[in-house]
Design an enzyme around this catalytic site. Structure first.
Site, PDB file in Angstrom:
ATOM      1  N   ILE A 175       8.623   7.167  16.749  1.00 19.06           N
ATOM      2  CA  ILE A 175       8.194   7.809  15.501  1.00 19.06           C
ATOM      3  C   ILE A 175       6.954   8.668  15.711  1.00 19.06           C
ATOM      4  CG2 ILE A 175       7.569   7.439  13.090  1.00 19.06           C
ATOM      5  CD1 ILE A 175      10.406   6.556  13.793  1.00 19.06           C
ATOM      6  N   LYS A 217       0.831  -1.202   0.000  1.00 17.87           N
ATOM      7  CA  LYS A 217       0.000   0.000   0.000  1.00 17.87           C
ATOM      8  C   LYS A 217       0.867   1.255   0.000  1.00 17.87           C
ATOM      9  CE  LYS A 217      -1.715   1.721   3.900  1.00 17.87           C
ATOM     10  NZ  LYS A 217      -1.674   3.190   4.066  1.00 17.87           N
ATOM     11  N   ASN A 218       1.906   1.259   0.827  1.00 17.97           N
ATOM     12  CA  ASN A 218       2.734   2.451   0.969  1.00 17.97           C
ATOM     13  C   ASN A 218       3.650   2.701  -0.221  1.00 17.97           C
ATOM     14  OD1 ASN A 218       1.571   3.041   3.424  1.00 17.97           O
ATOM     15  ND2 ASN A 218       3.152   1.991   4.612  1.00 17.97           N
ATOM     16  N   CYS A 256      -4.602  13.267  12.989  1.00 18.34           N
ATOM     17  CA  CYS A 256      -4.396  11.849  12.716  1.00 18.34           C
ATOM     18  C   CYS A 256      -4.478  11.088  14.020  1.00 18.34           C
ATOM     19  CB  CYS A 256      -3.035  11.628  12.069  1.00 18.34           C
ATOM     20  SG  CYS A 256      -2.686   9.893  11.732  1.00 18.34           S
ATOM     21  N   ASP A 308       5.102   0.651  11.960  1.00 22.05           N
ATOM     22  CA  ASP A 308       3.883  -0.009  11.490  1.00 22.05           C
ATOM     23  C   ASP A 308       3.788  -1.471  11.928  1.00 22.05           C
ATOM     24  OD1 ASP A 308       2.887   2.239  10.315  1.00 22.05           O
ATOM     25  OD2 ASP A 308       3.270   1.627   8.246  1.00 22.05           O
ATOM     26  N   ARG A 335      -4.744  10.675   4.685  1.00 19.26           N
ATOM     27  CA  ARG A 335      -3.688  11.691   4.681  1.00 19.26           C
ATOM     28  C   ARG A 335      -2.788  11.596   3.458  1.00 19.26           C
ATOM     29  NH1 ARG A 335      -2.377  14.714   8.874  1.00 19.26           N
ATOM     30  NH2 ARG A 335      -0.271  14.841   8.022  1.00 19.26           N
TER      31      ARG A 335
END
EC number: 2.5.1.7
Length: 425
Positions: free
Chosen positions: A332, A22-23, A116, A310, A92
């Site tokens: 992060i 996805k990223n 977010c 993630d 986003r």
């Protein structure tokens, strides 16, 4: 609204094929705005987020057609430069259209993404970078307006902290700038290397792939793209952890193990057995060992190639099943422990202290099924993992978060032997 039900206590076995990342898909889709023509992207996952970005691009005048995992995007008739609030607020990553629009059309109007769930991720880095390249940026009435007279001009941009979307946005913008642009302290994620490969294939001149300094020599125009999306390292890691948490054994296929070095190191440290070849990772327990025998291991999230933020929530769920204490340090995002309250509903013992969480595992019998609510994409996957290992039934609400980043989750888990199903509430 749909809910996901999980009947725990069934060890997962077999193999699962990993989808495209996805990223990587999102910035590569945005990059098709840089040049007119029909662009072909392969191994594109069908997710809520990819569908949302296609809607954003449709508003800009772009058309698309999907055939299996092959996505054809025609940006010939790109004519609008505004990405509206209604769509940008749902994802986003829609801000990734900003750089390509300014580079090709000379202007862009993009709704500010807003807050977010997992922390503050401002777009100031994107805007300061574009201003360095000669653009004028105005923020008012909830929108960002960016304009440039003529072409963007090359410049040197330093990131105080490596920003993935910031690096991607400015990398795309710089390909059509006049002169040379240098991105210093740039993010180094594999998804950025995938974007570099696509842009170079379109005719861009980029040096420094896989490094924290990218040098882009601007060109006047780019050509059409034909690129393959890399496998999703986060999905692969999630399934590896799920198999381990369930007490099973299996393998993930169509992945790139070198993108998961930090996770594999941590999983081996727990006592799990892992074997990797070019595109497959196998995971299992030593003879006679169970989840309760896993060693407790600390993790600290870091920019790539460090441990991925993630995959923090998923590893925490696994540590709830070990015996003893482990520490999870999140560096992060400042608010990425929202899954803790939901795991506690399942009898997890977790104490938060600022950016750290101490997890006290109580063995495989420690977690029990419960109704829980997903708060973001990766938090939701940790609840699924906990549900697979828990005693009894778990009900996960707000599963649209899962649909943002996990293609065919129910089908893939069922293929591994899990008892999972969806119901309308």
């Amino acid at each position: 609204m749909e809910k996901l039900f999980i009947e725990g206590g069934r060890p997962l076995h077999g193999s699962v094929k990993i989808s495209g990342a996805k990223n990587a898909a999102l910035p590569l889709m945005a990059a098709t705005l840089l040049a007119p023509g029909k662009h072909i992207l392969r191994n594109v996952p069908e997710l809520r987020d990819t569908k949302t970005l296609l809607q954003v691009m449709a508003e800009l005048g772009v058309t698309s057609q999907r055939d299996g995992d092959v996505l054809t995007i025609d940006s010939t008739h790109l004519k609008h430069c505004e990405a509206s609030y209604d769509l940008v607020r749902t994802m986003r990553a829609s801000v990734l259209v900003l750089g390509p629009l300014v580079a090709r059309l000379g202007q862009a109007r993009v709704s500010k993404p807003g807050g977010c769930a997992i922390g503050d991720r401002p777009i100031n880095l994107h805007l300061m970078g574009l201003e360095t390249l000669g653009a004028k940026c105005i923020q008012e009435h909830g929108y960002v307006d960016v304009e440039v007279d003529g072409r963007l001009q090359g410049g040197t941009i330093y990131f105080d902290v490596p920003s993935v979307t910031g690096t991607e946005n400015l990398l795309m913008a710089a390909t059509l700038a006049e002169g040379t642009t240098v991105l210093q302290n740039a993010a180094r994620e594999p998804e950025i290397a995938n974007l570099v490969d696509m842009l170079v294939g379109m005719g861009a001149r980029i040096e420094g792939r896989d490094s924290d300094e990218l040098t882009i020599h601007g060109v006047e125009q780019l050509g059409q793209a034909d690129c393959v999306i890399i496998p999703d390292r986060i999905e692969a890691g999630t399934y590896l952890i799920a198999i381990a948490a369930s007490g099973g054994a299996g393998k993930v296929t169509h992945c790139q193990p070198e993108h998961l070095s930090a996770l594999l190191t941590k999983l081996r440290a727990t006592g799990l057995l892992l074997e990797a070849d070019e595109s497959t990772i196998s995971i299992s327990f030593p003879e006679g060992k169970t989840v309760s025998d896993l060693s407790c291991v600390d993790i600290k999230t870091m920019p790539y190639p460090g441990y991925a933020t993630d995959l923090q929530a998923q590893f925490m769920a696994l540590m709830c099943l070990a015996t003893g204490s482990s520490v999870v340090n999140e560096t992060i995002f400042e608010n990425r422990f929202m899954h803790v309250a939901e795991l506690e509903r399942m009898n997890a013992d977790i104490k938060i202290n600022g950016g750290s969480a101490v997890v006290t595992g109580n063995g495989v019998a420690g977690l029990v099924g419960a109704p829980v609510m997903a708060t973001d994409l990766r938090a939701s996957s940790s609840l699924v993992i906990a549900g697979l290992a828990a005693t009894g039934q778990t009900e996960v609400r707000r599963i649209y978060h899962l649909e943002r980043g996990y293609e065919k989750l129910e089908e893939k888990l069922t293929g591994l032997g899990a008892r999972v199903w969806k119901e309308q509430s």
